[in-house]
Design an enzyme around this catalytic site. Structure first.
Site, PDB file in Angstrom:
ATOM      1  N   HIS A   1       0.871  -1.185   0.000  1.00 58.57           N
ATOM      2  CA  HIS A   1       0.000   0.000   0.000  1.00 58.57           C
ATOM      3  C   HIS A   1       0.900   1.224   0.000  1.00 58.57           C
ATOM      4  O   HIS A   1       1.775   1.377   0.841  1.00 58.57           O
ATOM      5  CB  HIS A   1      -0.911   0.026   1.231  1.00 58.57           C
ATOM      6  N   CYS A   2       0.674   2.114  -0.958  1.00 56.10           N
ATOM      7  CA  CYS A   2       1.521   3.291  -1.127  1.00 56.10           C
ATOM      8  C   CYS A   2       0.747   4.553  -0.745  1.00 56.10           C
ATOM      9  O   CYS A   2      -0.268   4.869  -1.375  1.00 56.10           O
ATOM     10  CB  CYS A   2       1.995   3.387  -2.579  1.00 56.10           C
ATOM     11  N   ILE A   3       1.230   5.259   0.279  1.00 58.27           N
ATOM     12  CA  ILE A   3       0.526   6.476   0.699  1.00 58.27           C
ATOM     13  C   ILE A   3       0.648   7.576  -0.345  1.00 58.27           C
ATOM     14  O   ILE A   3      -0.197   8.479  -0.409  1.00 58.27           O
ATOM     15  CB  ILE A   3       1.066   6.995   2.044  1.00 58.27           C
TER      16      ILE A   3
ATOM     17  N   ASN B   1      -2.158   7.032  -2.498  1.00 54.68           N
ATOM     18  CA  ASN B   1      -3.388   6.805  -1.730  1.00 54.68           C
ATOM     19  C   ASN B   1      -4.123   5.571  -2.259  1.00 54.68           C
ATOM     20  O   ASN B   1      -5.348   5.574  -2.395  1.00 54.68           O
ATOM     21  CB  ASN B   1      -4.302   8.035  -1.813  1.00 54.68           C
ATOM     22  N   ASN B   2      -3.366   4.519  -2.527  1.00 57.71           N
ATOM     23  CA  ASN B   2      -3.932   3.334  -3.158  1.00 57.71           C
ATOM     24  C   ASN B   2      -2.978   2.164  -2.953  1.00 57.71           C
ATOM     25  O   ASN B   2      -1.800   2.360  -2.637  1.00 57.71           O
ATOM     26  CB  ASN B   2      -4.135   3.582  -4.663  1.00 57.71           C
TER      27      ASN B   2
END
EC number: 2.3.1.225
Length: 292
Positions: A126-128, A131-132
């Protein structure tokens, strides 16, 4: 497929502002002061960097808004399917992987994301910053975005350094240059140097990492699981091999597409459903990485 429930994210806003800052400082400061935007070299460099920036924004937008891959509610693993020689099981008990939170079985390489609160097909992480989740359907566009971003940072950094040398040689001749403009330019150069050097290092490391993973057809999660599996295999006197590693070039074609000319295009029509994947145990190769 566009994902649902996309809300405002401060990291995404920061990324867009950084892209805008790097673009305007590169075109209207570095390139303009080196070549002049009214000259042929200036126009050519500005056009090239604009195209690079547009590809960055386009691929980034797809990575943000595309759903990373949902598990169909009706999914049920078929243990008797001879075309699927690999069935992932739980570490304890040996049962087929079942998500208690989503109340369905997990396809191979799928994992539950605590942030998205659902299972994601071929989840990498999960990559901030987008946002996905980075998963089955948006992994390639995420990879392509990082490639374009690294290229843009290096391109801009080269123009910054060259422009600094040029400006330094003209400082003595420009005695009447407005002091306020000089202060503004110094701020742009210092801030740009800090941003570009930091991004070049961080994104360069990220790109090398994902190239390494892609060559072995692994996700970040599978890499960490593989470390443990390798340790357990060595402890039992066995040799561990990642089941989805079918060779460096074949791995790249599964992730980036069969046509080398389209590897840097943010398209992913070749990926299939994400419920079944080619493995090193397949006796007959198939043309697609996964079938419905």
């Amino acid at each position: 497929m566009k994902r649902k429930g996309v809300g405002f994210s401060l990291p995404v806003a920061v990324v867009m502002m950084v892209i805008g800052f790097v673009y305007f400082s590169t075109v209207f400061t570095f390139i303009d002061r080196w070549f002049s935007l009214t000259s042929s070299p200036g126009i050519a460099n500005a056009a090239a960097f604009t195209a690079l920036a547009l590809m960055c924004v386009y691929s980034y937008s797809i990575a943000v808004f595309r759903d990373p891959g949902r598990v169909p509610p009706s999914y049920m693993p078929d243990v008797e399917d001879q075309e699927s020689p690999v069935h992932e099981i739980k570490r304890k008990g040996g049962d087929l992987r079942y998500c208690q939170k989503c109340s369905h079985f997990k396809p191979p390489r799928a994992h539950h994301c605590r942030v998205c609160k659902r299972c994601v097909l071929r989840m990498d992480h999960h990559c901030i910053w987008i946002n996905n989740c980075v998963g089955h359907t948006n992994y390639k566009v995420f990879f392509v975005f990082v490639v374009y971003a690294v290229t843009a940072c290096v391109y801009s950094l080269v123009h910054l350094l060259t422009s600094v040398l040029l400006v330094g040689s003209l400082t003595v001749e420009s005695q009447d240059e407005d002091e306020e403009m000089g202060s503004y330019l110094r701020t742009i150069y210092v801030l740009s140097a800090f941003v570009l050097i930091s991004l070049s290092i961080a994104l360069g490391v990220l790109l090398v990492w994902h190239i390494y993973l892609s060559l072995q057809n692994k996700t970040t999660i599978e890499y960490h699981e593989g470390v443990r599996a390798m340790w357990l295999a060595e402890k039992g006197g066995q040799v561990y091999k990642h089941p989805y590693d079918i060779g460096p070039y074949e791995n790249l074609t599964l992730i980036l597409g069969p046509n080398v000319l389209s590897w840097l295009c943010p398209t992913s029509r070749h990926i299939g459903s994400g419920l079944r994947f080619r493995t090193a145990f397949d006796s007959v190769p198939v043309s697609s990485e996964s079938k419905p």
